[in-house]
Motif scaffolding. Structure first.
Motif, mmCIF file in Angstrom:
data_model
loop_
_atom_site.group_PDB
_atom_site.id
_atom_site.type_symbol
_atom_site.label_atom_id
_atom_site.label_comp_id
_atom_site.label_asym_id
_atom_site.label_seq_id
_atom_site.Cartn_x
_atom_site.Cartn_y
_atom_site.Cartn_z
ATOM 1 N N LYS A 52 0.838 -1.208 0.000
ATOM 2 C CA LYS A 52 0.000 0.000 0.000
ATOM 3 C C LYS A 52 0.871 1.256 0.000
ATOM 4 O O LYS A 52 0.528 2.270 -0.615
ATOM 5 C CB LYS A 52 -0.919 -0.001 1.222
ATOM 6 C CG LYS A 52 -1.978 -1.096 1.192
ATOM 7 C CD LYS A 52 -2.851 -1.049 2.440
ATOM 8 C CE LYS A 52 -3.890 -2.159 2.414
ATOM 9 N NZ LYS A 52 -4.740 -2.152 3.649
ATOM 10 N N ASP A 53 1.979 1.169 0.688
ATOM 11 C CA ASP A 53 2.884 2.312 0.803
ATOM 12 C C ASP A 53 3.911 2.273 -0.333
ATOM 13 O O ASP A 53 4.742 1.373 -0.393
ATOM 14 C CB ASP A 53 3.594 2.266 2.157
ATOM 15 C CG ASP A 53 4.548 3.444 2.360
ATOM 16 O OD1 ASP A 53 4.512 4.387 1.533
ATOM 17 O OD2 ASP A 53 5.324 3.411 3.335
ATOM 18 N N LEU A 54 3.832 3.245 -1.236
ATOM 19 C CA LEU A 54 4.767 3.295 -2.357
ATOM 20 C C LEU A 54 5.853 4.354 -2.135
ATOM 21 O O LEU A 54 6.374 4.927 -3.077
ATOM 22 C CB LEU A 54 4.022 3.594 -3.667
ATOM 23 C CG LEU A 54 2.956 2.605 -4.117
ATOM 24 C CD1 LEU A 54 2.547 2.885 -5.559
ATOM 25 C CD2 LEU A 54 3.411 1.165 -3.982
ATOM 26 N N SER A 55 6.201 4.562 -0.885
ATOM 27 C CA SER A 55 7.237 5.552 -0.594
ATOM 28 C C SER A 55 8.617 4.973 -0.873
ATOM 29 O O SER A 55 8.786 3.775 -1.068
ATOM 30 C CB SER A 55 7.140 6.006 0.861
ATOM 31 O OG SER A 55 7.300 4.914 1.738
ATOM 32 N N SER A 56 9.610 5.835 -0.876
ATOM 33 C CA SER A 56 10.981 5.404 -1.164
ATOM 34 C C SER A 56 11.485 4.446 -0.092
ATOM 35 O O SER A 56 10.975 4.408 1.033
ATOM 36 C CB SER A 56 11.905 6.618 -1.254
ATOM 37 O OG SER A 56 11.619 7.379 -2.411
ATOM 38 N N ALA A 57 12.495 3.667 -0.471
ATOM 39 C CA ALA A 57 13.064 2.660 0.426
ATOM 40 C C ALA A 57 14.574 2.867 0.512
ATOM 41 O O ALA A 57 15.170 3.531 -0.343
ATOM 42 C CB ALA A 57 12.740 1.263 -0.093
#
Length: 557
Positions: A208-213
Motif C-alpha cells: 500500500k505504501d509506495l514511498s521510497s526505500a
C-alpha cells in the motif's frame, strides 16, 4: 503421503526460440518442437514447459506480452499450437504454459488505452502515480537497471515497471484486471493445456505504501524485488485464482517466487489444493551473489557447498508433508548448471553433470530438466559485450561499468560470462552439422562452439553418456515411491566436499553420496550393508572411497 499427479512427473523446459527451427528462419518454432517430441518421449519426461509463445515485441524475449491469445508469428500459428498440443498428448506427455501476468507489454491493448487518459475503462489497469517534485514517485529501481518508473506525457504520470520499461506492471488490486486474467487462463485451459508456470507471481500484490526505500550505499535506486514481493493480498489473489479457475481443471501449477522462504511456500502452495501446487524458490541460485549489494547477482564467486546443502536441505525439511518442492539447477534465467555448480572442465564435465543430476533427482519434489542439461551443455564464456543479447545483461554492463564506474569493464564481462541469462539461451545442440542441427541458416543467437562434441547424436551413440544416464535417473524415479515421497535426512552438513543425504519411506532407505570436488575422498555411511547400488556415474564401486565428482545411490530394504 497424498499422491497427486504433479508429484510423480519430471518436467522438461523448452525455450522455444532455441530448441528447433523447422522453417529455416533461424528461430525455433512450434513445429520444430513437434518434430522433437519422440526425443523427449524417449528421454522419459512427462511434462513439457514452454517459455512464452504469445505475441510480443520481444523486449524481454517474450516476457513482454502484447496479446495473450495470439501466437508470436515467428513461432507459428494457433493451428500449429493446436497440432503441437495434440501431438504432446498423443505422445503421453502434458503441456505447461508460461503465464506472465505481473506485467504486459507496453504494446498491449490494455496499456495503449490506459496511457491515453486517467478516465477510461483501462485507466487503472496499471500502476500510475503523479510526479513528486517533478521526478519519479519514489526511488525504486528496476530489476533491469535504472528507475522502475517511466513518464507518460499524455497522463502526466509515471507508470511502474519492475522489469524493462516495455513491461508495465498490472494493477491486481483492480478486480477488472483479475477478471480479464482469469478469462485468458480459461481460454488456454479449455484448449486442453495441462497447467501453468507463473512468472514472478509473487510480485502481483504491491504494498500500500509506495514511498521510497533504503538504497545500497552509493546507489540512487532501491532494489525493487524485496519491496514488491509477497505483498498484502498475494495469498488472497492466489486463492481467488484457484477458486475461479484452477480448481475447475485437473492441472499442475508452479509459481515463480523469488525472495520467499519455506514458510511462505506453505501459505501459497499448501497441499490442501486451495492454492498452487508448488513454487520456484531462488535461495540456492542466489548464494553466490556479489557482496557488494549494488551489484546484486553479478559476480563470479563460487558457491560454497556447505551453503548449498543448507539451502536445499532447509527446503526439503521445511516443505515435507506441508507443501511440495520444485527441483531445478538451471533454467532460461540461470547460467548452465554444470558450469556453475560443478565444472565444465572437459576432464570432469561428464562425471560432474551426472553427479548434479543425481543429487537433485533423488530429492523430494518435482524435477525440472532445462533443455540441454541432459547433455551437459555449458556456459558460452563470452568475452565481449557485443556478444550479448539479453537486455538484463547489457543494461547491467552499461550501468555498472559505463555510468557508475564501480566495476572495471573486464571484471563486469567476467561476471556476465558466469551469470548472464544468455548462457542458457544458446541453441539446442542436436548434432555436429552446421549450427548444431538447430537450423540450416544463421541462428538468432550463436551456437556454443563446443557443439561438435556436446550434442544429442554423440550422446545417443554412447551408452555411458549423460543423456543415457538421465534416462536411467528418470526411470528409477518413476519406479520408486521412496524417491518421490520419502522423507529427507541430511548427513554431515559441515562436510565441504560431499553432499550426502538419506531418504526414508516405510521400511526403505535411500543413501545418496555426491563428491563435489576433483579430489578422492573417503566417506563411511555403512554403504557396504546396502541391498543394492541403484545408480552411479562410475562403472564400479570402491565402497568408502569416493572418486572425483562421483555420485552413488544405495538402496536399503
Amino acid at each position: 503421503m497424498n499422491k497427486q499427479w504433479f508429484k510423480d512427473v519430471v518436467v522438461y523446459q523448452v525455450y522455444p526460440m532455441s530448441f528447433q527451427d523447422s522453417n529455416n528462419d533461424g528461430i525455433g518454432d512450434l513445429n520444430g518442437i513437434k518434430e522433437r517430441l519422440p526425443y523427449l518421449q524417449k528421454l522419459g519426461v512427462d511434462v513439457i514447459w514452454l517459455n512464452p509463445i504469445y505475441e510480443s515485441p520481444n523486449q524481454d524475449n517474450g516476457y513482454d506480452i502484447s496479446n495473450y491469445e495470439k501466437i508470436q508469428p515467428v513461432f507459428g500459428t494457433m493451428d500449429d499450437f493446436n497440432d503441437l498440443l495434440d501431438a504432446i498428448h498423443k505422445h503421453g506427455m502434458k503441456l505447461l504454459m508460461d503465464l506472465v501476468v505481473n506485467h504486459t507489454s507496453d504494446q498491449h491493448r490494455w496499456f495503449k488505452e490506459s496511457k491515453k487518459s486517467r478516465h477510461n475503462k483501462y485507466a487503472d489497469f496499471y500502476i500510475w502515480r503523479d510526479p513528486v517534485d517533478g521526478h519519479e514517485p519514489n526511488n525504486w529501481g528496476s530489476n533491469f537497471s535504472g528507475s522502475a518508473w517511466t513518464y507518460v506525457p499524455e497522463r502526466k504520470q509515471y507508470y511502474l515497471h519492475s522489469f524493462a520499461s516495455g513491461q508495465p506492471d498490472l494493477n491486481w488490486d483492480n478486480p477488472e484486471v483479475r477478471k480479464n486474467v482469469y478469462q485468458m487462463m480459461r481460454f488456454w485451459l479449455d484448449k486442453g493445456v495441462d497447467g501453468f508456470r507463473m512468472d514472478v507471481i509473487n510480485y502481483i500484490s504491491k504494498p500500500k505504501d509506495l514511498s521510497s526505500a533504503p538504497a545500497p550505499n552509493g546507489s540512487k535506486y532501491a532494489p525493487i524485488e524485496p519491496i514488491v514481493t509477497n505483498g498484502p493480498h498475494l495469498n488472497d489473489y492466489i486463492h481467488e485464482m484457484n477458486r475461479e479457475v484452477l480448481s475447475k481443471y485437473n492441472v499442475m501449477t508452479v509459481g515463480e517466487m523469488p525472495n520467499t522462504k519455506p514458510e511462505d511456500a506453505v501459505k501459497y502452495a499448501n497441499l490442501d489444493g486451495k492454492g498452487l501446487n508448488m513454487i520456484f524458490q531462488f535461495e540456492h541460485v542466489k548464494l553466490s551473489a556479489n557482496s557488494n549489494k549494488r551489484l546484486g547477482k553479478w559476480s563470479d564467486k563460487k558457491i560454497r557447498l556447505t551453503e548449498l546443502k543448507k539451502a536445499l536441505s532447509r527446503w526439503q525439511n521445511g516443505l515435507d508433508g506441508r507443501s511440495w518442492n520444485s527441483l531445478y539447477w538451471n533454467n532460461h534465467d540461470q547460467p548452465r548448471a554444470v558450469s556453475r555448480f560443478a565444472t565444465d572442465d572437459p576432464k570432469y564435465r561428464i562425471l560432474a553433470a551426472k553427479m548434479l543430476g543425481t543429487t537433485l533427482h533423488m530429492m523430494q519434489g518435482t524435477p525440472y530438466v532445462y533443455e540441454g542439461e541432459e547433455l551437459g551443455m555449458t556456459n558460452n564464456h563470452y568475452h565481449d559485450i557485443h556478444q550479448y543479447e539479453d537486455v538484463e545483461s547489457i543494461n547491467a554492463y552499461h550501468q555498472f561499468s559505463d555510468k557508475e564506474k564501480i566495476v572495471k569493464p573486464n571484471t563486469m564481462l567476467n561476471y556476465l560470462a558466469d551469470r548472464s541469462r544468455d548462457n542458457s539461451r544458446t541453441p539446442m545442440q542436436w548434432n555436429n552439422d552446421q549450427n548444431a542441427g538447430f537450423s540450416k541458416v544463421k541462428p538468432w543467437y550463436p551456437v556454443n562452439p563446443n557443439y561438435k562434441y556436446i550434442n544429442v547424436d554423440v550422446e545417443k551413440a554412447n551408452p555411458y553418456s549423460i543423456l543415457h544416464y538421465y534416462q536411467r535417473l528418470i526411470r528409477i524415479r518413476h519406479h520408486l515411491d521412496l524417491i518421490r515421497y520419502g522423507n529427507y535426512e541430511e548427513l554431515d552438513p559441515d562436510d565441504d566436499q560431499a553432499f550426502s543425504y538419506k531418504r526414508h519411506y516405510g521400511k526403505q532407505t535411500l543413501l545418496v553420496i555426491s563428491n563435489f570436488t576433483d579430489k578422492v575422498i573417503e566417506r563411511d555411511y555403512k554403504q557396504d550393508r546396502a541391498n543394492e547400488l541403484l545408480i552411479s556415474n562410475y562403472p564400479d564401486d570402491k565402497g568408502r572411497t569416493i572418486r572425483p565428482y562421483e555420485t552413488k545411490v544405495y538402496l536399503f530394504i
